[in-house]
Each structure stands twice: as structure tokens, then as C-alpha cells.
Design an enzyme around this catalytic site. Structure first.
Site, PDB file in Angstrom:
ATOM      1  N   ASP A  13       9.790  76.262  37.341  1.00  0.00           N
ATOM      2  CA  ASP A  13       8.689  75.380  37.005  1.00  0.00           C
ATOM      3  C   ASP A  13       8.872  74.856  35.631  1.00  0.00           C
ATOM      4  OD1 ASP A  13       7.607  75.519  39.521  1.00  0.00           O
ATOM      5  OD2 ASP A  13       6.249  77.180  38.930  1.00  0.00           O
ATOM      6  N   LYS A  16      12.192  71.069  35.688  1.00  0.00           N
ATOM      7  CA  LYS A  16      13.626  70.588  36.179  1.00  0.00           C
ATOM      8  C   LYS A  16      13.285  69.054  36.666  1.00  0.00           C
ATOM      9  CE  LYS A  16      13.943  74.249  38.518  1.00  0.00           C
ATOM     10  NZ  LYS A  16      12.702  75.233  38.144  1.00  0.00           N
ATOM     11  N   GLY A  17      12.414  68.966  37.418  1.00  0.00           N
ATOM     12  CA  GLY A  17      12.470  67.540  38.238  1.00  0.00           C
ATOM     13  C   GLY A  17      12.470  66.333  37.430  1.00  0.00           C
ATOM     14  N   GLY A  40       9.383  73.469  43.920  1.00  0.00           N
ATOM     15  CA  GLY A  40       8.335  72.126  44.026  1.00  0.00           C
ATOM     16  C   GLY A  40       8.577  71.427  42.478  1.00  0.00           C
ATOM     17  N   HIS A  41       9.464  70.259  42.831  1.00  0.00           N
ATOM     18  CA  HIS A  41       9.855  69.763  41.479  1.00  0.00           C
ATOM     19  C   HIS A  41       9.066  68.286  41.179  1.00  0.00           C
ATOM     20  CE1 HIS A  41      14.082  71.745  41.796  1.00  0.00           C
ATOM     21  NE2 HIS A  41      13.033  72.769  41.785  1.00  0.00           N
ATOM     22  N   THR A 129       6.529  82.424  48.204  1.00  0.00           N
ATOM     23  CA  THR A 129       5.598  81.130  48.648  1.00  0.00           C
ATOM     24  C   THR A 129       5.373  81.010  50.122  1.00  0.00           C
ATOM     25  OG1 THR A 129       7.906  80.128  48.852  1.00  0.00           O
ATOM     26  CG2 THR A 129       6.997  79.743  46.788  1.00  0.00           C
ATOM     27  N   GLN A 230      14.144  77.166  41.370  1.00  0.00           N
ATOM     28  CA  GLN A 230      13.605  78.381  40.748  1.00  0.00           C
ATOM     29  C   GLN A 230      14.075  78.664  39.342  1.00  0.00           C
ATOM     30  OE1 GLN A 230      15.064  78.731  44.350  1.00  0.00           O
ATOM     31  NE2 GLN A 230      13.114  77.773  44.530  1.00  0.00           N
ATOM     32  N   THR A 307       2.757  75.954  46.102  1.00  0.00           N
ATOM     33  CA  THR A 307       1.359  76.420  46.608  1.00  0.00           C
ATOM     34  C   THR A 307       0.112  76.644  45.805  1.00  0.00           C
ATOM     35  OG1 THR A 307       1.894  78.425  45.191  1.00  0.00           O
ATOM     36  CG2 THR A 307       3.018  78.549  47.448  1.00  0.00           C
ATOM     37  N   SER A 413      10.904  67.540  25.521  1.00  0.00           N
ATOM     38  CA  SER A 413      10.115  66.885  26.614  1.00  0.00           C
ATOM     39  C   SER A 413       8.558  67.022  26.096  1.00  0.00           C
ATOM     40  CB  SER A 413      10.232  67.434  27.800  1.00  0.00           C
ATOM     41  OG  SER A 413       9.243  66.985  28.838  1.00  0.00           O
TER      42      SER A 413
HETATM   43  P1  GDP Z   1      10.270  72.108  38.107  1.00  0.00           P
HETATM   44  O1  GDP Z   1       9.799  73.254  39.397  1.00  0.00           O
HETATM   45  O2  GDP Z   1      11.198  72.877  37.042  1.00  0.00           O
HETATM   46  O3  GDP Z   1      10.622  70.872  38.574  1.00  0.00           O
HETATM   47  O4  GDP Z   1       8.621  72.117  37.440  1.00  0.00           O
HETATM   48  P2  GDP Z   1       7.338  71.539  38.228  1.00  0.00           P
HETATM   49  O5  GDP Z   1       7.435  70.227  38.478  1.00  0.00           O
HETATM   50  O6  GDP Z   1       6.813  72.592  39.226  1.00  0.00           O
HETATM   51  O7  GDP Z   1       6.376  71.956  37.039  1.00  0.00           O
HETATM   52  C1  GDP Z   1       6.185  71.243  35.882  1.00  0.00           C
HETATM   53  C2  GDP Z   1       4.920  70.625  35.634  1.00  0.00           C
HETATM   54  O8  GDP Z   1       4.864  70.209  34.217  1.00  0.00           O
HETATM   55  C3  GDP Z   1       5.110  69.166  36.384  1.00  0.00           C
HETATM   56  O9  GDP Z   1       3.640  69.071  36.706  1.00  0.00           O
HETATM   57  C4  GDP Z   1       5.442  68.342  35.518  1.00  0.00           C
HETATM   58  O10 GDP Z   1       4.724  67.037  35.840  1.00  0.00           O
HETATM   59  C5  GDP Z   1       5.071  68.877  34.126  1.00  0.00           C
HETATM   60  N1  GDP Z   1       5.745  68.492  33.030  1.00  0.00           N
HETATM   61  C6  GDP Z   1       7.267  68.489  32.769  1.00  0.00           C
HETATM   62  N2  GDP Z   1       7.394  68.150  31.479  1.00  0.00           N
HETATM   63  C7  GDP Z   1       6.418  68.261  30.784  1.00  0.00           C
HETATM   64  C8  GDP Z   1       6.243  68.166  29.309  1.00  0.00           C
HETATM   65  O11 GDP Z   1       6.999  67.945  28.561  1.00  0.00           O
HETATM   66  N3  GDP Z   1       4.802  67.990  29.231  1.00  0.00           N
HETATM   67  C9  GDP Z   1       3.599  68.394  30.002  1.00  0.00           C
HETATM   68  N4  GDP Z   1       2.530  68.016  29.551  1.00  0.00           N
HETATM   69  N5  GDP Z   1       3.939  68.423  31.357  1.00  0.00           N
HETATM   70  C10 GDP Z   1       5.376  68.269  31.789  1.00  0.00           C
HETATM   71  P1  IMO Z   2      10.823  75.921  41.315  1.00  0.00           P
HETATM   72  O1  IMO Z   2      11.982  75.109  41.766  1.00  0.00           O
HETATM   73  C1  IMO Z   2       8.246  79.086  40.682  1.00  0.00           C
HETATM   74  C2  IMO Z   2       8.665  82.627  43.395  1.00  0.00           C
HETATM   75  C3  IMO Z   2       7.567  83.094  44.105  1.00  0.00           C
HETATM   76  C4  IMO Z   2       7.655  84.438  44.129  1.00  0.00           C
HETATM   77  C5  IMO Z   2       9.122  84.818  44.140  1.00  0.00           C
HETATM   78  C6  IMO Z   2       9.667  84.728  45.564  1.00  0.00           C
HETATM   79  O2  IMO Z   2       9.625  74.778  41.475  1.00  0.00           O
HETATM   80  O3  IMO Z   2      11.019  75.935  39.783  1.00  0.00           O
HETATM   81  P2  IMO Z   2      10.083  83.027  47.355  1.00  0.00           P
HETATM   82  O4  IMO Z   2       9.071  82.010  48.122  1.00  0.00           O
HETATM   83  O5  IMO Z   2      11.349  82.538  46.842  1.00  0.00           O
HETATM   84  O6  IMO Z   2      10.538  84.201  48.442  1.00  0.00           O
HETATM   85  O7  IMO Z   2       9.126  83.745  46.392  1.00  0.00           O
HETATM   86  O8  IMO Z   2       9.678  83.413  43.522  1.00  0.00           O
HETATM   87  N1  IMO Z   2       9.291  81.258  43.160  1.00  0.00           N
HETATM   88  C7  IMO Z   2       8.861  80.450  42.265  1.00  0.00           C
HETATM   89  N2  IMO Z   2       8.192  80.258  41.060  1.00  0.00           N
HETATM   90  N3  IMO Z   2       8.974  78.308  40.830  1.00  0.00           N
HETATM   91  C8  IMO Z   2       9.762  78.052  42.004  1.00  0.00           C
HETATM   92  O9  IMO Z   2      10.433  77.000  42.178  1.00  0.00           O
HETATM   93  C9  IMO Z   2       9.742  79.005  42.717  1.00  0.00           C
HETATM   94  N4  IMO Z   2      10.211  79.559  43.887  1.00  0.00           N
HETATM   95  C10 IMO Z   2       9.856  80.696  44.153  1.00  0.00           C
HETATM   96  O10 IMO Z   2       6.329  82.466  43.547  1.00  0.00           O
HETATM   97  O11 IMO Z   2       7.253  85.078  42.998  1.00  0.00           O
HETATM   98 MG    MG Z   3       8.289  73.918  40.351  1.00  0.00          MG
END
Ligand code: GDP
Ligand code: IMO
Ligand code: MG
Length: 424
Positions: A13, A16-17, A40-41, A129, A230, A307, A413
Site C-alpha cells: 500500500d 504503487k497504483g 488493491g492498487h 486478506t 504487496q 479489505t 508524491s
Molecule cells: P498500492 O497498493 O501500493 O497501490 O497502494 P493503495 O492504493 O492500496 O494505497 C495507497 C492509498 O494512498 C490510495 O488510497 C491512494 O489513492 C493514496 N495515495 C497515493 N499516493 C498518495 C499521496 O502522495 N498522498 C496521499 N494523501 N494519498 C496518496
Molecule cells: P498491495 O499490492 C498490504 C497482507 C495481508 C496479510 C499478509 C498475507 O495493495 O500493496 P495474503 O492474503 O496475501 O495471504 O495475506 O499480507 N497483504 C497486504 N497488505 N497490501 C497488499 O497488497 C497486501 N496483500 C497482502 O494483510 O497481512
Molecule cells: Mg494496496
């Protein structure tokens, strides 16, 4: 041409997306190489927000091909109902998505197994998850899994029935009644029916040997970006085992998950938040279980994209980041969510661990909560940020991290939208 890789350096999280979305205009192909629907990106542009689980983050760019590589595991129900349906008005998925015939399928019973195995672990549960990730990768490596290409063959039904039966037996042996477990809010039977329908629909999409697609594109001089899921600290080898996911999230995973040799890897973009978060269980040395942790959670909107679980929050951990840079061979850094720290008077960063009274920056084999993080405090910049100017305190903060990691930070960012960036 070489293939560049973008991946997370923390517990996922990291944004990356969004970062992939910012970088895609310079790439012809974006390819996912591991993970599955646990990811979840999030992408935000034109006042719209999209969350992708399996589809690469280049899908909204008209001229970018998107590859789901062999290292990714696929749940047809989620791919069709939760992803393709919601993005169909905004992306030409039929034209621009290519799925590896070698990707393993996440069966409905893999999801039941994930539930049962987590429940059996009691208070030692991973906090997965519950998307069936662990059981699917376990079947893949124990050579029992079913690849999506096999869904096109006549023997599929029999193979599916056999594997399903063995899973149900396993669940029964564990003492679980699967009829009590809901998947995506549905009973097992209802989910399985929809899963099968989705699998049929998926056959209308492009399924190919993506290793040829990728390597041919490289020979033709096309620019390719591999998208990690991840984060490094969830890597099955180098993460905080056993509280990890079940795939190799590091750069090496891009080679095995796409079928490219290490000599073909170009830049490695390492992405990290200006602080740290973690969903699920496991060690988190710099975790803040106080008001500051709550502040970061609220200001950073730290709730899981997949989640909706609240993410645990803490200060940035530089020894762990240095470790992540090392195992990935990072060449370029991107820092995200810097804006979340805008109002703070001071910002802490962990620079060392105290182990048995001695300071170290090396990550010990047993990384546990008995380690004492040692912090450096830096002044905050106390202002809103814009793309055109960097406050002195922010520049000092960024330069400190870059020097510590001995890497260049090229992108900062400062918001979730594709336009919210500072090129450093
Ligand atoms: P990923 O799994 O690495 O793609 O990240 P996620 O999408 O799960 O979580 C990142 C969250 O932070 C998302 O809700 C994005 O919209 C948000 N986000 C990404 N970059 C920034 C930033 O620079 N500032 C803020 N405030 N939010 C951001
Ligand atoms: P993105 O790509 C954050 C975590 C779960 C749990 C562990 C194992 O959005 O960054 P799993 O379902 O893979 O067997 O769970 O890994 N986990 C993540 N945490 N971002 C993710 O993906 C994750 N994918 C799995 O919460 O601790
Ligand atoms: Mg994510």
C-alpha cells in the site's frame, strides 16, 4: 531494451497504483508478475477513483498493453465482476489485457481453505486478506494447481472436481463446516456458480504465452514496466516471515513471474511512504499505538483498499528500507504520501535498532518487538505542498533519507491524484 520494475519497499500500500499511473505514458507495456486479488492498487484522475486487484495499472492508457504474468494467481469472479465490469466504460480491456495461460487459478475452495487455515491459527493468524492466496500458491508449488490455460481443455472439469474434493476433505478433517463460510457475501455453492460463469466469460479475453509477448516486445525496443504487488517486507523469503504473503514480491519475482532473464532488468523503482503502515498481523518495530498513530491513520486515510481494514501506522523505518533497497537492487526511489505529514511540528524516523545494548542498522534474523528503534527527529515544513516548490525543511528531510539509503529520490508524491507530484 530492458524491463523496468516498480515495487513497494514496505508492507504494501505504498501507492504503487498511483506511481505506475504517473509513469505509464513512457511505457508500451505494464505487467503484473506476482500476487493476486490480495492486492488493491488505487488510481485517481479526472475526479474518479479506481481500485485494481489483478489488472495492471496501465489499463486506463489507450496505447498501453497490460499483461497478467504467469506469477500472478487469478480469481475469475473478482477479475470479471469486481474489476473488468467497473472499469469497462473507461478502458478497452478486450484489446489491451493479455493473460498468461500459465497463471494459476484461485478456486472457490482455495478461499474456503484460507478461512479455515486462518481460523485454525487462532491468535497466531496471519491476518490474510482471505482471498485464497496462501492455499493457491501452496497448490502451485506442490504441483497440484490448475492453470488458467487448462480451463480451455476438455479435462478441466475432472481436474477441478478432483482438486475441489481434496480441498473439501481437508476442510472437513480440520473440523470446519464449510457451509458456515461466506465468500463475497455468498454461500459456497452460489459463489462457485458465479465463479464458473466468470471463468466462461474470461475465455473471451486474450490468453497467451505472455513470456513470448514480453520478450518479443523487448527485442522490438518496446518499453516495459513490471508492477509489483504487496511489498518487500511481505516477501515470502525476505519479509517478516511467517507474517508475509506467499509470493516473491522482490525484483527477482519479476524474472520468474514474467519469464525474463535477470540481464533484462533495467531500472528498479523502489516506492515507500513517508511513514509506515501494515495491515494484518506481524512485527512492526516503529508502530505507533498512540494518538500520533491514529492521526496518521486518519490523515492518510489508511484503510485497506481490498479489505477496508484499518492499517496500523508508525514512523518511517530506515534500516528496513535500506534492507529492502539491498534485496531489490533499487536504482531509483519514489517517496509517497509526504502531504500526510504537512501539519506536523516534527517528524521522527528510525535510524538504528538497539539490540542487546548495541546500535545496529542491520536487520537481525529474528525481527521482533523486543528490538528498540532509535529515532532521529527533524522539523516539519508546516505548509501545504505544491508541485512547483519544495520547502527547505522538506528538502532536508528528503536529502537525509536519500543519503541514508545512498539512492536518488526522483519523485515525491504529494496527493492521490495523478497530477500531485514534485519531480525532485
Ligand atoms: P498500492 O497498493 O501500493 O497501490 O497502494 P493503495 O492504493 O492500496 O494505497 C495507497 C492509498 O494512498 C490510495 O488510497 C491512494 O489513492 C493514496 N495515495 C497515493 N499516493 C498518495 C499521496 O502522495 N498522498 C496521499 N494523501 N494519498 C496518496
Ligand atoms: P498491495 O499490492 C498490504 C497482507 C495481508 C496479510 C499478509 C498475507 O495493495 O500493496 P495474503 O492474503 O496475501 O495471504 O495475506 O499480507 N497483504 C497486504 N497488505 N497490501 C497488499 O497488497 C497486501 N496483500 C497482502 O494483510 O497481512
Ligand atoms: Mg494496496
Amino acid at each position: 531494451m530492458k524491463i523496468d520494475v516498480l515495487l513497494g519497499l514496505q508492507w504494501g500500500d505504498e501507492g504503487k497504483g498511483k506511481a505506475i499511473d504517473v509513469l505509464t505514458p513512457t511505457y508500451d507495456i505494464v505487467a503484473r508478475f506476482q500476487g493476486g486479488t490480495n492486492a488493491g492498487h488505487t488510481l485517481e484522475f479526472d475526479n474518479q477513483k479506481f481500485i485494481l486487484h489483478t489488472i495492471p495499472s496501465g489499463i486506463f492508457r489507450e496505447n498501453t498493453k497490460n499483461v497478467i504474468g504467469n506469477g500472478v494467481i487469478i480469481d475469475p469472479y473478482i477479475l470479471i465482476n469486481k474489476e473488468i465490469k467497473s472499469i469497462a466504460p473507461f478502458a478497452d480491456v478486450k484489446k489491451n489485457l493479455f493473460i498468461s495461460l500459465k497463471s494459476n487459478l484461485i478456486l472457490p475452495t482455495h478461499r474456503l481453505l484460507d478461512h479455515a487455515q486462518e481460523a485454525a491459527l487462532g491468535n497466531r493468524k496471519i491476518g490474510s486478506t482471505l482471498k485464497g492466496i496462501g492455499p493457491t500458491y501452496a497448490d502451485k508449488t506442490s504441483r497440484k494447481g490448475i492453470r488458467i490455460g487448462e480451463a480451455l481443455l476438455p479435462e478441466f472439469k475432472e481436474k477441478y472436481a478432483k482438486l475441489k474434493q481434496s480441498h473439501l476433505q481437508l476442510i472437513e478433517n480440520m473440523g470446519f463446516d464449510y457451509s458456515q463460510i461466506k465468500i463475497e457475501g455468498l454461500s459456497f455453492e452460489a459463489f462457485e456458480e458465479q465463479w464458473m460463469t466468470a471463468l466462461e466469460t474470461l475465455k473471451g479475453y486474450q490468453m497467451v504465452s505472455t513470456e513470448y509477448l514480453i520478450n518479443n516486445a523487448l527485442s522490438e525496443g518496446k518499453a516495459i514496466l513490471a508492477e509489483g504487488a504487496q511489498g518487500t517486507l511481505l516477501d515470502v523469503d525476505f519479509g517478516t516471515y511467517p507474517y508475509v504473503t506467499s509470493s516473491n514480491t522482490i525484483t527477482a519475482g519479476a524474472c520468474s513471474g514474467l519469464g525474463v532473464g535477470p540481464s533484462k532488468i533495467g531500472k528498479v523503482y523502489g516506492l515507500f511512504k513517508a511513514y509506515c503502515t501494515r495491515v494484518g498481523a506481524g512485527v512492526f518495530p516503529t508502530e505507533l499505538k498512540d494518538e500520533m498513530g491514529e492521526y496518521l491513520q486518519n490523515k492518510g486515510k489508511e484503510f485497506g483498499s481490498t479489505t477496508q481494514r484499518p492499517r496500523r501506522c508508525g514512523w518511517i523505518d530506515l534500516p528496513l528500507l535500506k534492507y529492502a533497497c539491498m534485496v531489490n537492487g533499487v536504482t531509483d526511489l519514489i517517496i509517497t504520501k509526504v502531504d500526510v505529514l504537512n501539519d506536523l511540528d516534527s517528524i521522527k524516523m528510525c535510524t538504528d535498532y538497539k539490540v542487546n545494548g548495541k546500535l545496529t542498522q542491520e536487520i537481525p534474523f529474528r525481527l521482533d518487538d523486543t528490538l528498540e528503534p532509535v529515532y532521529k527527529t527533524m522539523p516539519g515544513w508546516k505548509q501545504e505542498l505544491s508541485s512547483t516548490q519544495i520547502p527547505r525543511q522538506l528538502a532536508e528531510y528528503i536529502n537525509y533519507i536519500a543519503d541514508y539509503l545512498n539512492q536518488k529520490i526522483f519523485l515525491i508524491s504529494i496527493g492521490p491524484d495523478r497530477k500531485d507530484n514534485i519531480i525532485f
